[in-house]
Scaffold this motif. Structure first.
Motif, short mmCIF file in Angstrom:
data_model
loop_
_atom_site.label_atom_id
_atom_site.label_comp_id
_atom_site.label_asym_id
_atom_site.label_seq_id
_atom_site.Cartn_x
_atom_site.Cartn_y
_atom_site.Cartn_z
N LYS A 1 0.83 -1.21 0.00
CA LYS A 1 0.00 0.00 0.00
C LYS A 1 0.87 1.26 0.00
O LYS A 1 0.61 2.21 -0.76
CB LYS A 1 -0.93 0.00 1.21
N VAL A 2 1.90 1.26 0.83
CA VAL A 2 2.81 2.41 0.89
C VAL A 2 3.54 2.59 -0.44
O VAL A 2 3.64 3.70 -0.98
CB VAL A 2 3.81 2.24 2.05
N ALA A 3 4.05 1.48 -0.98
CA ALA A 3 4.83 1.56 -2.23
C ALA A 3 3.95 1.99 -3.40
O ALA A 3 4.38 2.80 -4.24
CB ALA A 3 5.47 0.20 -2.51
N LEU A 4 2.72 1.47 -3.47
CA LEU A 4 1.83 1.84 -4.56
C LEU A 4 1.40 3.29 -4.47
O LEU A 4 1.25 3.98 -5.49
CB LEU A 4 0.59 0.93 -4.57
N THR A 5 1.18 3.77 -3.26
CA THR A 5 0.82 5.17 -3.07
C THR A 5 1.90 6.07 -3.63
O THR A 5 1.62 7.06 -4.33
CB THR A 5 0.58 5.46 -1.58
N GLN A 6 3.17 5.73 -3.37
CA GLN A 6 4.28 6.53 -3.87
C GLN A 6 4.43 6.38 -5.38
O GLN A 6 4.65 7.36 -6.11
CB GLN A 6 5.58 6.12 -3.18
N ARG A 7 4.30 5.16 -5.88
CA ARG A 7 4.44 4.91 -7.31
C ARG A 7 3.42 5.71 -8.12
O ARG A 7 3.77 6.38 -9.10
CB ARG A 7 4.29 3.42 -7.61
N LEU A 8 2.17 5.65 -7.72
CA LEU A 8 1.13 6.35 -8.47
C LEU A 8 1.26 7.86 -8.31
O LEU A 8 0.95 8.62 -9.24
CB LEU A 8 -0.25 5.86 -8.04
N ALA A 9 1.74 8.32 -7.15
CA ALA A 9 2.00 9.75 -6.98
C ALA A 9 3.07 10.22 -7.96
O ALA A 9 2.98 11.32 -8.53
CB ALA A 9 2.41 10.05 -5.54
N ASP A 10 4.08 9.39 -8.18
CA ASP A 10 5.13 9.71 -9.15
C ASP A 10 4.57 9.83 -10.56
O ASP A 10 5.15 10.51 -11.41
CB ASP A 10 6.23 8.65 -9.12
N CYS A 11 3.45 9.15 -10.80
CA CYS A 11 2.80 9.20 -12.12
C CYS A 11 1.68 10.23 -12.18
O CYS A 11 0.93 10.28 -13.16
CB CYS A 11 2.24 7.82 -12.48
N GLY A 12 1.53 11.03 -11.12
CA GLY A 12 0.52 12.07 -11.11
C GLY A 12 -0.84 11.64 -10.62
O GLY A 12 -1.82 12.38 -10.76
N LEU A 13 -0.95 10.46 -10.01
CA LEU A 13 -2.23 9.95 -9.53
C LEU A 13 -2.21 9.84 -8.01
O LEU A 13 -1.18 9.58 -7.40
CB LEU A 13 -2.52 8.58 -10.14
N GLU A 14 -3.39 10.00 -7.40
CA GLU A 14 -3.51 9.95 -5.95
C GLU A 14 -4.30 8.73 -5.52
O GLU A 14 -5.41 8.49 -6.02
CB GLU A 14 -4.21 11.21 -5.44
N VAL A 15 -3.75 7.95 -4.62
CA VAL A 15 -4.45 6.83 -4.02
C VAL A 15 -5.36 7.36 -2.92
O VAL A 15 -4.90 8.08 -2.02
CB VAL A 15 -3.45 5.80 -3.45
N HIS A 16 -6.65 7.02 -2.99
CA HIS A 16 -7.60 7.51 -1.99
C HIS A 16 -7.27 6.89 -0.63
O HIS A 16 -7.29 5.65 -0.48
CB HIS A 16 -9.03 7.16 -2.39
N PRO A 17 -6.95 7.70 0.39
CA PRO A 17 -6.47 7.13 1.67
C PRO A 17 -7.53 6.34 2.43
O PRO A 17 -7.19 5.42 3.17
CB PRO A 17 -6.05 8.38 2.45
#
Length: 428
Positions: free
Chosen positions: A243-259
């Motif tokens: 969950k932590v890694a995916l949140t960072q990965r998608l943020a790097d691509c301009g997307l936000e994981v809904h917390p």
């Protein structure tokens, strides 16, 4: 032979694209021209479109924005292109889709030829039996926030066709017409509702999610349907790290994981000990949670399995209410069956694939509407709801093929009990 043009787009390709658009139907765009109106001067309209596309002079008109309510509240903005623009996009889609389909991940199921949502649900069901933990991923406004620079980089990675690249860039830059008639120029995202958007969004998420998961989270299986993804983990720690890694990965691509909506779930069943606050999730219209099941020896056990979600069942009941059956007293019962059976079959084929008995309350709701219709239709039944229920039950018993849902439900005591033939997980 087509006239010589800078771009090698054939008239035949425009014609094939038109046939696909015609089959898909759809609403009018900003020019308010319907498919029927476009077809009134079909040859001329298609020639003009081909001429502009093949010469490089085609510029997409604004996309008409409409807002539809979401199941979870709020609204979803859809972009409605004109008929001509849908045909033009279909020309590009027919060129690009076969190229990128070859590299897409086998567990990407959304809007792909030969793939389906119900296939994704079936694979998720099997994997929830094999893995104790699941991470359900929710991306906030995925399609509205796709980084266009990264998207075009992915497009150019797979084609150097000049007219494909040119027209995709022009579509992404096309203005959006709001309901009040004003125009805006979004700087990111792809319009939901456009013909080409599913291919482009899948291509973006292929690199943002699928390839990254395969490369950096080897061994973690997943199912992705557009922006709805489910990952399977062997333990809670692995799920939390993912969950932590995916949140960072998608943020790097301009997307936000809904917390709040992205959550870790324990796939609890009879064989799994311990507890965890989250033990259910919704995926593609199904709720996965522990349920009572029976094995092949007749023994009961707890199984982690999908059934129609409360939200999907509510949407079906709302649709039934919009049919206003009780006011259609000018119709015979078999007329109503012909009108609504295509929708009922669609629901049954999809939501009845797993734990069909969960559909029982929803279709009892439909039978109640039919009962009220009978009390208004026939004088002898007016004011006699119990008598009308028995009348309807007799018809359902003698003609179960009349309504699609009657074939799956037996008439007992005025209600319809399900013949539940859904599969169950046997205890090893």
């Amino acid at each position: 032979m087509d006239d010589a043009k800078p771009f090698g787009i054939s008239k035949r390709e425009v014609w094939e694209a038109y046939k696909r658009v015609r089959a898909n139907q759809g609403a009018a765009g900003v020019d308010e021209q319907s498919l029927a109106e476009f077809a009134e001067d079909l040859t001329n309209n298609l020639y003009k479109l081909w001429n502009r596309m093949a010469s490089g002079s085609y510029f997409p008109p604004p996309v008409r924005r409409v807002e539809i309510p979401k199941d979870k509240g709020g609204v979803r903005a859809l972009g409605i292109p004109t008929v001509s623009d849908r045909i033009a996009q279909m020309v590009v889609k027919r060129y690009l889709e076969p190229i990128v389909e070859r590299i897409f991940h086998p567990d990407s199921y959304g809007y792909r030829p030969g793939k389906s949502a119900i296939e994704a649900v079936g694979v998720a069901r099997q994997r929830c039996w094999r893995y104790d933990w699941a991470l359900h991923l929710d991306v906030t406004g995925c399609f509205d926030n796709i980084d266009r620079t990264l998207l075009m980089r992915a497009v150019r990675k797979h084609t150097d066709c000049p007219w494909v690249v040119l027209y995709i860039e022009r579509w992404l830059a096309a203005p959006v017409q709001l309901p009040d008639g004003s125009l805006i120029q979004p700087e990111k995202g792809v319009p939901q509702g456009a013909v080409l958007s599913p291919v482009l969004s899948n291509l973006f998420l292929h690199y943002a999610f699928d390839v990254w998961m395969t490369r950096y989270q080897a061994g973690i299986t997943f199912e992705r349907y557009a922006d709805d993804a489910l990952c399977h983990c062997t333990n809670r720690g692995q799920a939390e790290r993912l969950k932590v890694a995916l949140t960072q990965r998608l943020a790097d691509c301009g997307l936000e994981v809904h917390p709040q909506k992205t959550h870790i779930v324990y796939c609890k069943d009879s064989l799994r000990r311990g507890s965890y606050p989250e033990y259910h999730f919704d995926f593609l219209g199904f709720t996965f949670r522990p349920r009572k099941s029976k094995d092949r020896f007749g023994r009961y056990f707890t199984n982690f399995t999908p059934a129609v979600s409360p939200r999907a069942a509510k949407a079906m009941r709302q649709t039934m209410r919009r049919w206003a059956l009780s006011r259609r007293t000018d119709k015979a019962l078999d007329d109503l069956a012909r009108m609504f059976n295509p929708v009922l079959r669609g629901w049954l084929n999809y939501y009845g694939s797993y734990h069909r008995s969960a559909l029982s309350p929803t279709f009892q709701h439909l039978n109640a509407h039919l009962t009220r219709w009978a009390t208004r239709k026939y004088k002898r039944l007016r004011g006699h709801h119990r008598r009308a229920r028995h009348w309807l039950r007799r018809i359902a018993t003698s003609q179960p093929e009349l309504f699609a849902h009657w074939q799956f439900f037996q008439a007992t005591a005025g209600q319809y009990e399900p013949n539940d033939s859904g599969g169950s997980r046997s205890v090893p």
